[in-house]
Design a protein around this motif. Structure first.
Motif, PDB file in Angstrom:
ATOM      1  N   PRO A  70       0.713   2.338  -3.958  1.00 35.58           N
ATOM      2  CA  PRO A  70      -0.193   3.626  -3.721  1.00 35.58           C
ATOM      3  C   PRO A  70       0.936   4.779  -4.116  1.00 35.58           C
ATOM      4  O   PRO A  70       1.908   4.803  -3.431  1.00 35.58           O
ATOM      5  N   ALA A  71       0.714   5.684  -4.837  1.00 32.15           N
ATOM      6  CA  ALA A  71       1.557   6.871  -5.065  1.00 32.15           C
ATOM      7  C   ALA A  71       1.993   7.540  -3.879  1.00 32.15           C
ATOM      8  O   ALA A  71       2.899   8.310  -3.870  1.00 32.15           O
ATOM      9  N   ASP A  72       0.795   7.833  -3.115  1.00 37.30           N
ATOM     10  CA  ASP A  72       1.250   8.599  -1.792  1.00 37.30           C
ATOM     11  C   ASP A  72       2.093   8.022  -0.624  1.00 37.30           C
ATOM     12  O   ASP A  72       2.228   8.484   0.292  1.00 37.30           O
ATOM     13  N   GLY A  73       2.112   6.597  -0.963  1.00 38.04           N
ATOM     14  CA  GLY A  73       2.887   5.823   0.022  1.00 38.04           C
ATOM     15  C   GLY A  73       2.040   5.305   1.196  1.00 38.04           C
ATOM     16  O   GLY A  73       2.697   4.549   2.025  1.00 38.04           O
ATOM     17  N   GLY A  74       0.890   5.428   1.063  1.00 36.90           N
ATOM     18  CA  GLY A  74       0.162   4.987   2.300  1.00 36.90           C
ATOM     19  C   GLY A  74      -0.256   3.489   2.103  1.00 36.90           C
ATOM     20  O   GLY A  74       0.162   2.587   1.197  1.00 36.90           O
ATOM     21  N   ARG A  75      -0.780   3.014   2.917  1.00 35.82           N
ATOM     22  CA  ARG A  75      -0.950   1.441   3.306  1.00 35.82           C
ATOM     23  C   ARG A  75      -2.086   1.013   2.382  1.00 35.82           C
ATOM     24  O   ARG A  75      -3.118   1.447   2.462  1.00 35.82           O
ATOM     25  N   ARG A 107      -7.135   2.891  -0.946  1.00 32.05           N
ATOM     26  CA  ARG A 107      -5.487   2.857  -1.677  1.00 32.05           C
ATOM     27  C   ARG A 107      -5.534   1.364  -1.985  1.00 32.05           C
ATOM     28  O   ARG A 107      -6.131   0.420  -1.195  1.00 32.05           O
ATOM     29  N   VAL A 108      -4.907   1.226  -3.167  1.00 32.14           N
ATOM     30  CA  VAL A 108      -4.780  -0.283  -3.757  1.00 32.14           C
ATOM     31  C   VAL A 108      -3.273  -0.562  -4.083  1.00 32.14           C
ATOM     32  O   VAL A 108      -2.584   0.382  -4.633  1.00 32.14           O
TER      33      VAL A 108
END
Length: 362
Positions: A70-75, A107-108
Motif C-alpha cells: 500500500p502506498a501509504d505504508g499501512g498494513r 489496503r491491499v
C-alpha cells in the motif's frame, strides 16, 4: 522450389500471421502524441516495485515476480495476485496497479509476475507452454509469495484461463483462501468457434508451422519481418485489441511495445493450448469465491458471448458489460475495471464485505 522462393514463402507466412491479430501482429512505429492524450506523460509499465524475486517452477523455469505494498505504508488486509494475458507481461496491469496501491479501504498487497516465456521470466519449451502448466506456475507463485491470508485472483485473457486451470488443479486453495476472482476479457472454451479463428489456433495450420520453422531456422529474420510492419501492424493492434471508441495513442503504443517484446517462437509455442482450452468444468471450483466476470462488448478476440457463457455456469457471479470496449479493456476502460475490482475487494476484505453468500469473505 528454389531457396529464395522458400525463404519468400516463409516470410510471407510470417507476415500473414502478423496481420492476423494482436497476438501475432507486433511491431511498432512510435507515434506522436496529441495534446488531448491523457496518457501522453504517463510512465506506462515503469512503476517501481517494493520487492522483486524469482520463483523457480517445478520444471526449473525462473518466474519474475514483483510485490507492491500500500502506498501509504499501512498494513494490507488481503493480497491481490494479478495474472496477465497472452503475449503481454505484468506491465499490462499498470493502470490497475497504480489504483490498487492507493487504496486505503481496504489496503491491499499486490503480487504480479510474468508467465513463463513472457516478460522477464525464463524461456520454456513448447511442450510446457500450456495453460495447465501456467495454472501450476500460478500455484507455485502463491505458495512462495502468499503463504497466508485471504487472496483475490485477477486474470486477464490467458491469465484468467490460468486462474481457471488452478481452480481445477487445487480446489482446496479456493475453498480455504481464495475469496474473490475477477475474470476479465476471457473465455472458458470454444475460442475457435467464437473469437480467434480456429485455423489460426491450430498447430496444423501451415502458416503457424512455417512461422515456427522460420523462427527455428532464422529468428532474426522473423523479428525483422515483424518490425517492418510499422504502422500497418500498429493499426492491426488498434483494430483488434481495442473497441470502437477513441483510444489513447499512448495506450496503443504501450500495447504494441509489450507485444513486440515477445519472441515469435513463444507466440507459436502457445497457439495449441489456446485452441484446445476448455475449462467449463473447472468453473465449479470457483463456487466458494465471489466472482466478477467483465468483458468488452466490442471484443473481437474473445467476444462478450464468452463472458455470458461463463455467467451461465456461475449464476451468482457479477457480469459486467464494458460498452464499446475491446479485448484490452484493462487499459481502454481502466476506471470501469478498477471500480468493479474495488467493489470485489471490499466484499472480500475482512470487516468490509457482507455475510458470505456465493463466495465473499470468511
Amino acid at each position: 522450389m528454389t531457396v529464395s522462393k522458400k525463404v519468400g514463402a516463409l516470410v510471407g507466412a510470417a507476415i500473414g500471421v502478423a496481420a492476423a491479430g494482436t497476438a501475432i501482429a507486433v511491431g511498432v512505429a512510435r507515434r506522436r502524441h496529441t495534446p488531448e492524450d491523457q496518457y501522453a506523460d504517463e510512465p506506462l509499465g515503469r512503476l517501481p516495485a517494493d520487492r522483486t524475486s524469482r520463483v523457480l517452477t517445478d520444471d526449473g523455469i525462473a518466474l519474475s515476480v514483483e510485490e507492491v505494498d500500500p502506498a501509504d505504508g499501512g498494513r494490507p488486509e488481503l493480497t491481490v495476485v494479478l495474472v496477465h494475458g497472452f503475449a503481454l507481461s505484468r506491465r499490462s496491469w499498470h493502470l490497475q496497479r497504480r489504483a490498487l496501491a492507493r487504496l486505503t479501504e481496504p489496503r491491499v498487497r499486490q503480487v504480479l509476475y510474468d508467465h513463463r516465456s513472457h516478460g522477464e521470466s525464463g524461456r520454456a519449451s513448447e511442450p510446457s507452454s500450456t495453460i495447465d502448466q501456467l495454472g501450476t506456475d500460478l500455484g507455485e507463485v502463491i505458495d512462495r509469495t502468499v503463504p497466508a491470508g485471504p487472496i483475490v485472483l485477477v486474470g486477464h485473457s490467458m491469465g484468467a484461463m490460468t486462474v481457471m486451470a488452478l481452480a481445477e488443479q487445487r480446489p482446496d486453495l479456493f475453498a480455504d483462501r481464495v475469496c474473490g476472482v475477477a475474470l476479465l476479457g476471457t473465455s472458458a472454451g470454444e475460442i475457435g468457434r467464437r473469437g480467434l479463428p480456429r485455423p489460426l489456433l491450430s498447430r496444423y495450420n501451415p502458416v503457424t508451422r512455417n512461422l515456427g520453422r522460420l523462427a527455428d531456422w532464422q529468428p532474426g529474420l522473423v523479428e525483422l519481418v515483424r518490425a517492418a510492419g510499422g504502422h500497418l501492424t500498429r493499426r492491426g493492434a488498434r483494430t483488434l485489441a481495442f473497441g470502437d471508441r477513441d483510444v489513447s495513442p499512448a495506450l496503443v503504443d504501450f500495447l504494441v511495445e509489450m507485444l513486440d517484446a515477445t519472441p515469435v517462437r513463444v507466440l507459436a509455442d502457445f497457439v495449441n493450448t489456446l485452441g484446445t482450452h476448455n475449462r467449463y468444468a473447472a468453473l465449479a471450483g470457483l463456487k466458494h469465491a465471489r466472482v466478477l466476470v467483465l468483458s468488452g462488448d466490442a471484443d473481437r478476440l474473445t467476444p462478450f458471448s464468452h463472458a455470458e457463457r461463463i455467467a451461465v455456469e456461475l449464476p451468482d457471479a457479477e457480469l459486467v458489460r464494458a460498452s464499446g470496449a475491446g479485448h484490452m479493456v484493462i487499459l481502454e476502460q481502466a476506471d470501469l475495471v478498477n471500480d468493479h475490482l474495488l467493489r470485489l475487494l471490499r466484499d472480500c476484505a475482512p470487516g468490509y464485505g457482507q455475510d458470505r453468500g456465493n463466495g465473499g469473505p470468511r
